[in-house]
Design a protein around this motif. Structure first.
Motif, PDB file in Angstrom:
ATOM      1  N   PRO A  21       0.825  -1.214   0.000  1.00  0.00           N
ATOM      2  CA  PRO A  21       0.000   0.000   0.000  1.00  0.00           C
ATOM      3  C   PRO A  21       0.855   1.258   0.000  1.00  0.00           C
ATOM      4  N   LEU A  22       0.314   2.318  -0.576  1.00  0.00           N
ATOM      5  CA  LEU A  22       1.000   3.606  -0.641  1.00  0.00           C
ATOM      6  C   LEU A  22       0.596   4.450   0.562  1.00  0.00           C
ATOM      7  N   THR A  23       1.583   4.939   1.287  1.00  0.00           N
ATOM      8  CA  THR A  23       1.347   5.782   2.453  1.00  0.00           C
ATOM      9  C   THR A  23       2.148   7.075   2.315  1.00  0.00           C
ATOM     10  N   ASN A  24       1.950   7.996   3.254  1.00  0.00           N
ATOM     11  CA  ASN A  24       2.686   9.272   3.188  1.00  0.00           C
ATOM     12  C   ASN A  24       3.653   9.417   4.353  1.00  0.00           C
ATOM     13  N   ASN A  25       4.288   8.298   4.732  1.00  0.00           N
ATOM     14  CA  ASN A  25       5.265   8.368   5.821  1.00  0.00           C
ATOM     15  C   ASN A  25       6.465   7.487   5.493  1.00  0.00           C
ATOM     16  N   GLU A  26       7.377   7.370   6.426  1.00  0.00           N
ATOM     17  CA  GLU A  26       8.616   6.647   6.188  1.00  0.00           C
ATOM     18  C   GLU A  26       8.415   5.138   6.056  1.00  0.00           C
ATOM     19  N   ASN A  35      11.504  11.510  -2.589  1.00  0.00           N
ATOM     20  CA  ASN A  35      11.041  11.655  -1.216  1.00  0.00           C
ATOM     21  C   ASN A  35       9.795  10.797  -1.007  1.00  0.00           C
ATOM     22  N   THR A  36       9.246  10.799   0.192  1.00  0.00           N
ATOM     23  CA  THR A  36       8.035  10.036   0.453  1.00  0.00           C
ATOM     24  C   THR A  36       6.862  10.646  -0.322  1.00  0.00           C
ATOM     25  N   PRO A  37       5.842   9.841  -0.627  1.00  0.00           N
ATOM     26  CA  PRO A  37       4.636  10.393  -1.257  1.00  0.00           C
ATOM     27  C   PRO A  37       3.983  11.436  -0.346  1.00  0.00           C
ATOM     28  N   GLU A  38       3.166  12.286  -0.958  1.00  0.00           N
ATOM     29  CA  GLU A  38       2.447  13.296  -0.192  1.00  0.00           C
ATOM     30  C   GLU A  38       0.944  13.047  -0.315  1.00  0.00           C
ATOM     31  N   ILE A  39       0.279  12.929   0.807  1.00  0.00           N
ATOM     32  CA  ILE A  39      -1.179  12.831   0.856  1.00  0.00           C
ATOM     33  C   ILE A  39      -1.642  13.900   1.830  1.00  0.00           C
ATOM     34  N   ALA A  40      -2.298  14.932   1.326  1.00  0.00           N
ATOM     35  CA  ALA A  40      -2.636  16.068   2.176  1.00  0.00           C
ATOM     36  C   ALA A  40      -3.962  16.669   1.737  1.00  0.00           C
ATOM     37  N   GLU A  53     -10.973  18.691  10.862  1.00  0.00           N
ATOM     38  CA  GLU A  53     -10.640  20.099  11.069  1.00  0.00           C
ATOM     39  C   GLU A  53     -11.889  20.947  11.313  1.00  0.00           C
ATOM     40  N   GLY A  54     -13.067  20.357  11.089  1.00  0.00           N
ATOM     41  CA  GLY A  54     -14.317  21.044  11.395  1.00  0.00           C
ATOM     42  C   GLY A  54     -14.792  22.015  10.343  1.00  0.00           C
ATOM     43  N   LYS A  55     -14.122  22.060   9.185  1.00  0.00           N
ATOM     44  CA  LYS A  55     -14.507  23.019   8.154  1.00  0.00           C
ATOM     45  C   LYS A  55     -14.951  22.351   6.851  1.00  0.00           C
ATOM     46  N   SER A  56     -15.047  21.044   6.861  1.00  0.00           N
ATOM     47  CA  SER A  56     -15.431  20.330   5.656  1.00  0.00           C
ATOM     48  C   SER A  56     -16.313  19.144   6.013  1.00  0.00           C
ATOM     49  N   SER A  57     -17.274  18.850   5.140  1.00  0.00           N
ATOM     50  CA  SER A  57     -18.128  17.675   5.333  1.00  0.00           C
ATOM     51  C   SER A  57     -17.505  16.427   4.736  1.00  0.00           C
ATOM     52  N   THR A  58     -16.368  16.587   4.032  1.00  0.00           N
ATOM     53  CA  THR A  58     -15.705  15.449   3.394  1.00  0.00           C
ATOM     54  C   THR A  58     -14.197  15.541   3.583  1.00  0.00           C
ATOM     55  N   ASN A  59     -13.551  14.390   3.480  1.00  0.00           N
ATOM     56  CA  ASN A  59     -12.097  14.351   3.364  1.00  0.00           C
ATOM     57  C   ASN A  59     -11.754  14.448   1.885  1.00  0.00           C
ATOM     58  N   PHE A  60     -10.873  15.361   1.538  1.00  0.00           N
ATOM     59  CA  PHE A  60     -10.667  15.768   0.146  1.00  0.00           C
ATOM     60  C   PHE A  60      -9.174  15.990  -0.080  1.00  0.00           C
ATOM     61  N   ASN A  61      -8.468  14.884  -0.340  1.00  0.00           N
ATOM     62  CA  ASN A  61      -7.005  14.930  -0.363  1.00  0.00           C
ATOM     63  C   ASN A  61      -6.429  15.045  -1.776  1.00  0.00           C
ATOM     64  N   ASN A  62      -5.327  15.749  -1.874  1.00  0.00           N
ATOM     65  CA  ASN A  62      -4.444  15.654  -3.035  1.00  0.00           C
ATOM     66  C   ASN A  62      -3.396  14.598  -2.736  1.00  0.00           C
ATOM     67  N   ALA A  69       8.561   4.831  -8.188  1.00  0.00           N
ATOM     68  CA  ALA A  69       9.398   5.015  -7.004  1.00  0.00           C
ATOM     69  C   ALA A  69       8.706   4.706  -5.692  1.00  0.00           C
ATOM     70  N   HIS A  70       7.371   4.600  -5.694  1.00  0.00           N
ATOM     71  CA  HIS A  70       6.651   4.619  -4.430  1.00  0.00           C
ATOM     72  C   HIS A  70       5.786   3.402  -4.154  1.00  0.00           C
ATOM     73  N   GLY A  71       6.132   2.266  -4.722  1.00  0.00           N
ATOM     74  CA  GLY A  71       5.374   1.066  -4.368  1.00  0.00           C
ATOM     75  C   GLY A  71       5.068   0.187  -5.555  1.00  0.00           C
ATOM     76  N   THR A  72       4.142  -0.730  -5.361  1.00  0.00           N
ATOM     77  CA  THR A  72       3.805  -1.709  -6.385  1.00  0.00           C
ATOM     78  C   THR A  72       3.242  -1.005  -7.609  1.00  0.00           C
ATOM     79  N   HIS A  73       3.819  -1.303  -8.765  1.00  0.00           N
ATOM     80  CA  HIS A  73       3.380  -0.669 -10.003  1.00  0.00           C
ATOM     81  C   HIS A  73       3.553  -1.631 -11.167  1.00  0.00           C
TER      82      HIS A  73
END
Length: 252
Positions: A21-26, A35-40, A53-62, A69-73
């Motif tokens: 699985p792809l994660t955003n940590n070490e 560098n590590t992938p970015e999920i934010a 964070e209390g300002k969104s009704s959904t989780n909406f990540n880039n 470079a970052h996992g199974t492909h």
């Protein structure tokens, strides 16, 4: 739930996932000096796309990552050619007969190499549509390694030629590349497997429908032998895509 594929019965309720699985940590595996992938969460002004964070009704990540470079492909020959070829266009079938083999790479100078003789011995008379190579030793730490500048094991060109000549269409391996990390751009195993003789003008008998899947992980509970492989990937129009290869035991 049972299914019959190529006259062989499998139980779809018992998948064996060999992807990482792809994660955003070490904990995420890394190769090719990235560098590590970015999920934010997306931010727009004072709005943050995160429910907690209390300002969104959904989780909406880039998500920012590199499939190589970052996992199974899974990649097609467009990975090495001047002209563009997409994995999404090259691979149109997703179930295959497969053989899982375990190989301990041999020391050759400063390198660890998977040889033709090892592949030939492990396959025997089998000619599956896909081969899955698990390298030994096989610690779970493989799922979290940074492979950059470590000279990982690789597949010798003669082994890739043998795999191609056996008619195997799909090659899966638990390494960041089938080729040596620093090889002056020769990519001998890639070219041999895909039968690409000239990257600038691809020959007609190149293997457009064949794929290489790298950075898998096959745990110790999965035994060497024959399986049905389901090779799935995200529908990117790109030479490679993150993928999720799944094995199914063949029922007697």
């Amino acid at each position: 739930m049972k299914a019959t594929i190529n006259n062989q019965q499998i139980d779809l309720s018992n998948p064996l996932d060999i992807s990482i699985p792809l994660t955003n940590n070490e904990q995420n595996p890394i190769a090719w000096y990235q560098n590590t992938p970015e999920i934010a969460p997306v931010t727009m002004g004072d709005w943050i796309g995160k429910v907690s964070e209390g300002k969104s009704s959904t989780n909406f990540n880039n998500i920012f990552f590199n499939p190589h470079a970052h996992g199974t492909h899974t990649e097609c020959l467009g990975h090495i050619t001047r002209d563009f070829y997409s994995i999404n266009q090259c691979l149109k079938q997703f179930f295959f007969t497969a053989k899982l083999i375990s190989v301990e790479p041999k020391k050759v100078g400063e390198d660890l190499v998977i040889t033709k003789e090892q592949i030939e011995s492990a396959l025997g008379e089998n000619s599956p549509e896909a081969i899955i190579i698990r390298t030994l030793p096989n610690p779970e730490s493989k799922k979290h390694l940074n492979y950059s500048n470590t000279n990982p094991p690789y597949l010798e060109a003669a082994a890739a030629i043998f795999i191609r000549e056996k008619g195997i269409q799909h090659l899966l391996i638990d390494l960041p590349s089938v080729d040596k990390e620093h090889d002056e751009g020769k990519l001998l195993a890639h070219k041999a497997f895909w039968n690409v003789k000239d990257v600038n003008k691809v020959n007609e008998d190149a293997r457009f429908n064949c794929t290489i899947t790298e950075m898998i992980y096959v745990n110790e509970e999965i035994q060497d032998g024959s399986y049905i492989l389901n090779l799935q990937f995200a529908s990117f129009e790109n030479d490679a895509s993150p993928s999720k290869p799944i094995l199914y035991k063949i029922e007697k």
